[in-house]
Design a protein around this motif. Structure first.
Motif, PDB file in Angstrom:
ATOM      1  N   UNK A 653       0.861  -1.188   0.000  1.00 25.54           N
ATOM      2  CA  UNK A 653       0.000   0.000   0.000  1.00 25.54           C
ATOM      3  C   UNK A 653       0.894   1.234   0.000  1.00 25.54           C
ATOM      4  N   UNK A 654       0.555   2.210  -0.889  1.00 22.78           N
ATOM      5  CA  UNK A 654       1.319   3.462  -0.896  1.00 22.78           C
ATOM      6  C   UNK A 654       0.378   4.615  -0.558  1.00 22.78           C
ATOM      7  N   UNK A 655       0.908   5.532   0.226  1.00 26.23           N
ATOM      8  CA  UNK A 655       0.123   6.687   0.682  1.00 26.23           C
ATOM      9  C   UNK A 655       0.885   7.955   0.283  1.00 26.23           C
ATOM     10  N   UNK A 656       0.671   8.465  -0.928  1.00 26.29           N
ATOM     11  CA  UNK A 656       1.472   9.586  -1.420  1.00 26.29           C
ATOM     12  C   UNK A 656       1.111  10.897  -0.728  1.00 26.29           C
ATOM     13  N   UNK A 657       2.116  11.751  -0.643  1.00 24.12           N
ATOM     14  CA  UNK A 657       1.913  13.156  -0.250  1.00 24.12           C
ATOM     15  C   UNK A 657       2.013  13.994  -1.525  1.00 24.12           C
ATOM     16  N   UNK A 658       1.019  14.907  -1.747  1.00 21.51           N
ATOM     17  CA  UNK A 658       1.007  15.724  -2.963  1.00 21.51           C
ATOM     18  C   UNK A 658       1.013  17.186  -2.561  1.00 21.51           C
ATOM     19  N   UNK A 659       2.012  17.904  -3.040  1.00 12.51           N
ATOM     20  CA  UNK A 659       2.120  19.355  -2.810  1.00 12.51           C
ATOM     21  C   UNK A 659       2.370  20.010  -4.168  1.00 12.51           C
ATOM     22  N   UNK A 660       1.528  21.028  -4.520  1.00 17.15           N
ATOM     23  CA  UNK A 660       1.699  21.652  -5.838  1.00 17.15           C
ATOM     24  C   UNK A 660       1.295  23.121  -5.860  1.00 17.15           C
ATOM     25  N   UNK A 661       1.647  23.743  -6.963  1.00 20.73           N
ATOM     26  CA  UNK A 661       1.231  25.127  -7.173  1.00 20.73           C
ATOM     27  C   UNK A 661      -0.242  25.151  -7.557  1.00 20.73           C
ATOM     28  N   UNK A 662      -0.837  26.334  -7.433  1.00 16.79           N
ATOM     29  CA  UNK A 662      -2.262  26.467  -7.756  1.00 16.79           C
ATOM     30  C   UNK A 662      -2.511  26.071  -9.213  1.00 16.79           C
ATOM     31  N   UNK A 663      -3.529  25.249  -9.393  1.00 19.42           N
ATOM     32  CA  UNK A 663      -3.929  24.858 -10.724  1.00 19.42           C
ATOM     33  C   UNK A 663      -3.393  23.509 -11.171  1.00 19.42           C
ATOM     34  N   UNK A 693      -6.172  19.860  -6.265  1.00 19.43           N
ATOM     35  CA  UNK A 693      -6.018  20.271  -4.866  1.00 19.43           C
ATOM     36  C   UNK A 693      -7.322  20.184  -4.100  1.00 19.43           C
ATOM     37  N   UNK A 694      -8.423  20.554  -4.755  1.00 19.99           N
ATOM     38  CA  UNK A 694      -9.718  20.533  -4.062  1.00 19.99           C
ATOM     39  C   UNK A 694     -10.105  19.101  -3.671  1.00 19.99           C
ATOM     40  N   UNK A 695      -9.975  18.194  -4.615  1.00 15.64           N
ATOM     41  CA  UNK A 695     -10.315  16.802  -4.322  1.00 15.64           C
ATOM     42  C   UNK A 695      -9.370  16.230  -3.260  1.00 15.64           C
ATOM     43  N   UNK A 696      -8.096  16.575  -3.361  1.00 11.85           N
ATOM     44  CA  UNK A 696      -7.124  16.054  -2.385  1.00 11.85           C
ATOM     45  C   UNK A 696      -7.423  16.567  -0.979  1.00 11.85           C
ATOM     46  N   UNK A 697      -7.855  17.855  -0.895  1.00 11.40           N
ATOM     47  CA  UNK A 697      -8.204  18.415   0.413  1.00 11.40           C
ATOM     48  C   UNK A 697      -9.422  17.718   0.994  1.00 11.40           C
ATOM     49  N   UNK A 698     -10.405  17.448   0.124  1.00  5.38           N
ATOM     50  CA  UNK A 698     -11.616  16.780   0.624  1.00  5.38           C
ATOM     51  C   UNK A 698     -11.294  15.374   1.108  1.00  5.38           C
ATOM     52  N   UNK A 699     -10.516  14.648   0.333  1.00  7.35           N
ATOM     53  CA  UNK A 699     -10.194  13.268   0.696  1.00  7.35           C
ATOM     54  C   UNK A 699      -9.248  13.197   1.890  1.00  7.35           C
ATOM     55  N   UNK A 700      -8.525  14.282   2.119  1.00  5.53           N
ATOM     56  CA  UNK A 700      -7.565  14.274   3.224  1.00  5.53           C
ATOM     57  C   UNK A 700      -6.428  13.302   2.995  1.00  5.53           C
ATOM     58  N   UNK A 701      -6.111  13.062   1.744  1.00  8.51           N
ATOM     59  CA  UNK A 701      -5.080  12.087   1.416  1.00  8.51           C
ATOM     60  C   UNK A 701      -5.705  10.740   1.113  1.00  8.51           C
ATOM     61  N   UNK A 889     -15.903  15.873  -9.886  1.00  7.34           N
ATOM     62  CA  UNK A 889     -16.244  15.208  -8.622  1.00  7.34           C
ATOM     63  C   UNK A 889     -15.508  15.916  -7.508  1.00  7.34           C
ATOM     64  N   UNK A 890     -16.217  16.188  -6.408  1.00  2.76           N
ATOM     65  CA  UNK A 890     -15.592  16.786  -5.231  1.00  2.76           C
ATOM     66  C   UNK A 890     -16.049  15.999  -4.001  1.00  2.76           C
ATOM     67  N   UNK A 891     -15.101  15.812  -3.031  1.00  5.53           N
ATOM     68  CA  UNK A 891     -15.383  15.018  -1.827  1.00  5.53           C
ATOM     69  C   UNK A 891     -14.955  15.805  -0.605  1.00  5.53           C
ATOM     70  N   UNK A 892     -15.779  15.766   0.445  1.00  5.16           N
ATOM     71  CA  UNK A 892     -15.482  16.423   1.708  1.00  5.16           C
ATOM     72  C   UNK A 892     -15.586  15.394   2.847  1.00  5.16           C
ATOM     73  N   UNK A 893     -14.692  15.527   3.884  1.00  6.92           N
ATOM     74  CA  UNK A 893     -14.832  14.760   5.106  1.00  6.92           C
ATOM     75  C   UNK A 893     -15.876  15.393   6.005  1.00  6.92           C
ATOM     76  N   UNK A 894     -16.691  14.561   6.618  1.00  5.46           N
ATOM     77  CA  UNK A 894     -17.679  15.019   7.594  1.00  5.46           C
ATOM     78  C   UNK A 894     -17.419  14.242   8.883  1.00  5.46           C
TER      79      UNK A 894
END
Length: 897
Positions: A653-663, A693-701, A889-894
């Motif tokens: 199992x791999x759990x990547x970290x993603x950091x990028x510029x806007x867009x 970035x939006x999807x990644x923020x919602x998924x929290x990784x 598609x967009x996902x948020x944690x609740x």
């Protein structure tokens, strides 16, 4: 027969009340022994044959029990003082003299209950048990039995004492249990302590003396002794036991009354005719009784022999009256005096007194030897066992060989030693040895108790040093250092090379393996370790067009490059390196390290070839490069255990970290598995949408369980291809990860298997695509390693690389906002979003396991949208709420608390 001899009836009754023996058990008479006997018959027997004279047998030192039967007559023919048949009224056992010390007797229970008296008219059967352990001298012992028989005839009653013989034979026994020896023997010399083991009789009645004789070398007195034997030999030991007894030799008496008032002596002035019975314990002896006993108040009897077996002695005095022809009165019983004494050895003869109302008296006690017994044993002082070691093939040994040492046959025990160390398991006549040292053996001769050691022999290994093969600086020849001038022989593949017997050898271009041997003067040969060399080859010529990779089309040029001419030693592999032509030919470790740092060193295929794939060259800049084959240390890889039937299911199992510029936006993200199958992560986890970035923020990784997507054998190449179709650069980092197989579920391993991987990092500029290859198992951390003994850099081929080119269109999203609040909450929250143009909308709520909790859909929705939801019946935890349009598609944690 005279009535006085009625006591002959009990000649079977034995007894000498031994003062230190234990009573025997009661015997029970058996009337069937005497079937058919008439009233006049009397006798005793040990067995059922009642016609013979029986002898009781005892063996020295053996506890023995003998049971005897006897029959008493009811009638007896007599001739004096009248003739007729007398009736036997009673028979009493008075005692028996001469019973060997250590033996005892017990009459049957009937006699024991009646003061050792039988009444034949009521019951004429008797029995006696003789038992004990004696150490008396061997031979026939004649015992004297004393009984008193009483009978009547024609109104006349009379009692009379009588003695009879009884026979016991003592058989010789061993000295075991008589003499103790500590220690019982010795080796070469010994100080032996001796002690008598036989018990002593009652010291108040018997005195005992002991004398030791130590084979005539010395003697000692007393119950214990010791002697030092200073040389081997067999020494006879004699213990002489002398037992003394006390006896009465003289008795005197003076009467003072009790004899007058009858027919014979009517007045006190008339003198009595005194006689008496003396009972000194077990034997009743009549003293001074004769038919012409003189009258007088005093009487002395000398020359007596009354053995004392009790410290209490009785003196029963009488006045003899019954000497008339027909009518007489009974003898006057004047009474019994008791004298309690403990005899003393201070004087050879001691006088003691006794007193009664009717008389006083004295008696003399003397001491004499009762029994002298010799006991013999043997002390053996053994000489040490010994032998001589022989070595049929000599004592010079070659390293790795062995020789046989022989201690000779016929010993009961062998134990070998080397340099004072006991060799465990080496306990036979011979031993095979292969180690130098001083050898000797401990042996034990038959019949001996003293082991001894052989001579010492030295086993010598003639030294032959192990040759070490070296290679010349230029690699043109092999050589060995041989300062001791041993004979030399070179070998190739274990076959001797004819004529190659010098210290140097030209290798003739072979990889080997080569060996060399040294041989000394006695033929001991030692071989070197195998030596292999690496011979360099060339990459086969191949016409290669300029390489390029069209990433947007996901294709490029690929060639299989082969090599020839290499000869590699065992433990070596072939690798391929890509290096700039401007750096020159690949010939040094530093150049290899630089290529490895740029991830441009590759392990060859199993056949030594290499697949030059334009799309696997990563960030390689455009330019001209060498592709060089070269030898490296063999790569040892621990493959992942995989066998689904045995429960061996790896987890990756791999759990990547993603950091990028806007867009930034990744689409597609494609995994290629070892079997060639692929999966598009955008389709699998994002409903076909780009990862941004939006999807990644919602998924929290997101963690990607690769072994859940792919269930096959994990060993091989896993490729990750990512394309940045956004407007900003992005860096994807894979933290350290591992492949894990549980030892609890996998039957093929006993503990967990874990193969670790170093972190990876991928940076994608806008419009750029890259492929990362993960090899399972990974190459070792020290890959590649060039061995000093195998430096073989081949001739390269040259190729032109034109680099990567790509073109990806950005996808413009239509979903402006998507919010959930409050968050965290208690199950009551608000969802709001905004669309630029009408879309079909799907809103879904999932729990942590991916189960759908609720779903809602609308058609033609645009603009701002807001709605409240109540899920207070849900358990606390983390949930995902997902909003899907046709293109996004967009996902948020609740978080529900």
């Amino acid at each position: 027969m005279n009535l006085k001899k009625l006591s002959l009836l009990l000649s079977a009754v034995l007894a000498f009340v031994n003062v230190y023996a234990q009573p025997c058990t009661y015997g029970t008479p058996d009337p069937t022994y005497w079937t058919g006997a008439d009233d006049f018959y009397f006798g005793f027997t040990i067995d059922r044959d009642t016609t013979d004279v029986d002898t009781a047998y005892f063996t020295q030192g053996v506890d023995t029990t003998i049971f005897m039967q006897y029959l008493l007559p009811k009638k007896q023919a007599v001739t004096s003082p009248v003739t007729g048949t007398a009736t036997v009224n009673s028979v009493q056992i008075l005692g028996v003299a001469g019973l060997p010390i250590g033996l005892n007797y017990t009459p049957d229970s009937v006699a024991a209950a009646n003061n050792n008296t039988y009444y034949p008219q009521d019951y004429r059967y008797g029995a006696v048990t003789i038992c004990g352990e004696t150490f008396a001298t061997p031979g026939l012992k004649v015992l004297t039995v004393t009984v008193e028989g009483c009978g009547s005839l024609s109104g006349i009653s009379q009692c009379q004492n009588q003695t009879f013989p009884l026979f016991i034979r003592v058989l010789p026994g061993s000295s075991a249990g008589v003499i103790s020896m500590t220690p019982p023997n010795g080796c070469e010399e010994a100080n032996i302590n001796f002690a008598k083991q036989i018990p002593d009789p009652n010291p108040n009645l018997f005195t005992t003396e002991y004398e030791w004789d130590f084979a005539g070398l010395d003697s000692a007195d007393g119950p214990t002794a010791s002697y030092f034997f200073d040389s081997p030999g067999v020494y006879p030991i004699t213990l002489t036991q002398t037992i003394y007894e006390y006896y009465i030799s003289e008795v005197s008496v003076t009467l003072s009354g009790g004899w007058w008032g009858d027919v014979e002596e009517a007045f006190a002035s008339q003198d009595p005719e005194p006689y008496m019975y003396v009972n000194a314990g077990g034997a009743a002896d009549l003293v001074g009784l004769t038919s012409n006993n003189p009258s007088g108040r005093s009487r002395t009897w000398t020359g007596l022999d009354i053995a004392i077996s009790d410290t209490s002695i009785s003196f029963n005095a009488f006045d003899e009256d019954g000497r008339c022809p027909l009518v007489c009165s009974q003898d006057d019983d004047l009474g019994t005096a008791i004298s309690s004494i403990i005899p003393t050895t201070s004087s050879p003869t001691t006088t003691y007194g006794f007193i009664h109302n009717n008389f006083t008296g004295a008696f003399k006690v003397n001491k004499r030897v009762l029994q002298t017994t010799e006991y013999k044993d043997t002390v053996t002082i053994y000489d040490l066992s010994t032998t001589t070691i022989s070595a049929p093939d000599g004592l010079d040994l070659c390293q790795g060989d062995s020789l046989l040492l022989d201690a000779g046959p016929g010993f009961d025990y062998y134990q070998w030693f080397r340099d004072t160390t006991q060799l465990f398991g080496a306990d036979s006549q011979t031993i095979k040895v292969g180690v130098p040292g001083n050898y000797y053996v401990e042996v034990l001769e038959p019949g001996n108790i003293c082991p001894g050691f052989s001579d010492t022999v030295e086993v010598i290994i003639e030294p032959v040093s192990t040759p070490i093969i070296n290679i010349s600086t230029d690699g043109s020849f092999l050589y060995v250092n041989n300062p001791d001038s041993f004979q030399v022989q070179w070998y190739l593949d274990s076959v001797a090379i004819p004529g190659e017997e010098s210290d140097t050898f030209e290798t003739l271009g072979s990889a080997g393996p080569f060996t060399v041997s040294f041989t000394n003067d006695i033929g001991c040969e030692v071989f070197s370790a195998p030596f292999e060399q690496c011979v360099e080859g060339v990459a086969d010529l191949l016409q290669i067009d300029p390489l390029s990779c069209n990433c947007s089309a996901n294709d490029g040029q690929s060639y299989n490059v082969t090599s020839s001419g290499f000869a590699l030693k065992s433990g070596s592999d072939l690798a391929w390196a890509i290096s700039p032509v401007s750096d020159g030919l690949l010939e040094t470790d530093a150049q290899v390290a630089a290529a490895a740092d740029n991830e441009l060193v590759f392990l060859s295929n199993s056949d030594g070839s290499f697949d030059l794939d334009a799309c696997n060259l990563g960030d390689l800049a455009e330019g001209t490069y060498y592709l060089t084959p070269f030898a490296i240390e063999a790569v040892v890889q621990d493959t992942v255990v995989w066998d689904t039937l045995e429960g061996c299911r790896p987890r990756l199992e791999i759990c990547p970290d993603i950091i990028g510029d806007q867009g930034w936006s990744i689409n597609p993200l494609v995994f290629t598995f070892p079997n060639g199958n692929t999966v598009n992560i955008n389709d699998e986890f994002a409903f076909g949408n780009s990862i941004n970035q939006a999807l990644w923020d919602i998924a929290g990784g997101i963690c990607f369980p690769l072994t859940s997507l792919y269930l096959g054998n994990p060993n091989g190449e896993w490729k990750i291809q990512a394309t940045n179709n956004g407007t900003g650069a992005v860096t994807v980092t894979l933290p350290p990860f591992n492949v894990f197989v549980s030892g609890d579920t996998c039957n093929l391993i006993s503990q967990d298997q874990m193969i670790n991987f170093d972190p990876l990092e991928i940076t994608l500029n806008p419009g750029e695509s890259k492929t990362v290859t993960i090899t399972v198992p990974p190459l070792p951390a020290d890959f590649p390693t060039v061995q000093a003994s195998c430096r073989a850099f081949g001739q390269p081929i040259e190729f032109q690389y034109n680099g990567n080119c790509t073109s990806v269109e950005n996808i413009e999203g239509k979903l402006e906002t998507f919010n959930v609040y409050p968050n965290p909450n208690n199950g009551n929250f608000v969802v709001e979003f905004e669309l630029m143009q009408p879309e079909q909308i799907h809103l879904s709520l999932y729990n942590a396991t991916g189960q759908t909790i609720a779903r809602e859909s609308w058609n033609g929705v645009s603009g701002s949208y807001r709605k409240s939801y109540n899920f207070d019946n849900l358990p606390a935890g983390v949930y995902l709420i997902q909003l899907n349009t046709a293109s996004e598609q967009m996902t948020k944690k609740v978080i529900i608390q």
